[in-house]
Design an enzyme around this catalytic site. Structure first.
Site, PDB file in Angstrom:
ATOM      1  N   LYS A 168     -38.436  44.267  28.070  1.00 52.04           N
ATOM      2  CA  LYS A 168     -38.567  43.600  29.522  1.00 52.04           C
ATOM      3  C   LYS A 168     -38.714  44.820  30.644  1.00 52.04           C
ATOM      4  CE  LYS A 168     -36.690  39.332  31.456  1.00 52.04           C
ATOM      5  NZ  LYS A 168     -35.384  38.940  31.767  1.00 52.04           N
TER       6      LYS A 168
HETATM    7  O1  G3P Z   1     -34.823  34.984  33.446  1.00 52.22           O
HETATM    8  C1  G3P Z   1     -34.341  35.599  34.644  1.00 52.22           C
HETATM    9  C2  G3P Z   1     -33.173  34.810  35.189  1.00 52.22           C
HETATM   10  O2  G3P Z   1     -32.055  35.119  34.290  1.00 52.22           O
HETATM   11  C3  G3P Z   1     -32.634  35.015  36.711  1.00 52.22           C
HETATM   12  O3  G3P Z   1     -32.158  34.023  36.764  1.00 52.22           O
HETATM   13  O4  G3P Z   1     -30.693  32.362  38.101  1.00 52.22           O
HETATM   14  O5  G3P Z   1     -30.302  35.085  38.156  1.00 52.22           O
HETATM   15  O6  G3P Z   1     -32.168  34.192  39.559  1.00 52.22           O
HETATM   16  P1  G3P Z   1     -31.179  34.124  38.080  1.00 52.22           P
END
Ligand code: G3P
Length: 213
Positions: A82
């Site tokens: 990633k």
């Molecule tokens: O897949 C990306 C994710 O982990 C980010 O999510 O909820 O931290 O914006 P969030």
């Protein structure tokens, strides 16, 4: 459409392994795990699922990022490196993908970033729906735009809808044609729960118990 689980928690992955095609992690997710032996944890995750396990680099410059990506890829064949969707991450993706290493270009917030990710051989591009919604933009519109552009040019990069906050995001990403949606265990659970299903099961089972004998 594939479903990935956005977690590094082994219990959660075990609980939901019948529904998922892979796993996504990021440094925040990994830092919250009890085990500090990250290499071991990542290998255990690879054993639990059949598909890609995204693991993010933390280096910020080209040479370091490339080396870190190559080392991550050597850990296990299911690892997808990633990388941030920026100048360095995009360049590293080009190099890694030329060596047959899978990459996931993360923190994508615009269609132009997604076009460049595809040009740089990314296996996945991860547009963040929820974080765009948080700043008053439309995360789902971005998914629709990228899917449309990729279709138009037959780009092979998979659209991986990320930062998914609810089941509406899942449905709309699916309608737009996202190849993968990565969800937290909570969102995945919400995707299978429906109050009418719960009430219906209770009703059927009560009727069966109270049947005339
Ligand atoms: O897949 C990306 C994710 O982990 C980010 O999510 O909820 O931290 O914006 P969030």
């Amino acid at each position: 459409m594939k479903i990935f689980l956005d977690t590094a928690n082994l219990n959660e992955i075990t609980n939901y392994k019948d529904f998922i095609d892979g796993v996504t992690t990021n440094p925040t997710i990994l830092s919250k795990q009890e085990s500090k032996n990250y290499k071991n944890l990542i290998l255990k995750i690879c054993d639990l699922v059949k598909g890609h396990v995204s693991v993010e680099v933390i280096s910020e410059k080209f040479d370091d990022m490339l080396k870190e990506g190559q080392e991550l890829a050597k850990l296990h064949k299911q690892i997808c490196v990633k990388l941030p969707c920026n100048y360095y991450g995009l360049r590293v993706s080009k190099y890694l993908s030329e060596d047959g290493i899978a990459t996931n270009l993360t923190l994508c917030f615009s269609a132009t970033q997604a076009i460049l990710a595809a040009k740089c051989g990314a296996t996945y591009v991860s547009p963040f729906i929820g974080r765009l919604d948080d700043v008053g933009q439309n995360g789902l519109s971005l998914i629709r735009e990228i899917c449309e552009i990729y279709r138009q040019y037959s780009f092979e990069t998979n659209v991986l809808a990320a930062s998914v906050r609810n089941s509406y995001h899942v449905t709309q990403a699916a309608i737009a044609g996202a190849d993968v949606v990565t969800v937290t265990p909570k969102v995945l659970q919400n995707c299978m729960d429906h109050n009418l299903t719960k009430i219906g099961v209770e009703l059927f089972n009560n009727d069966w118990k109270n049947r005339k004998k």
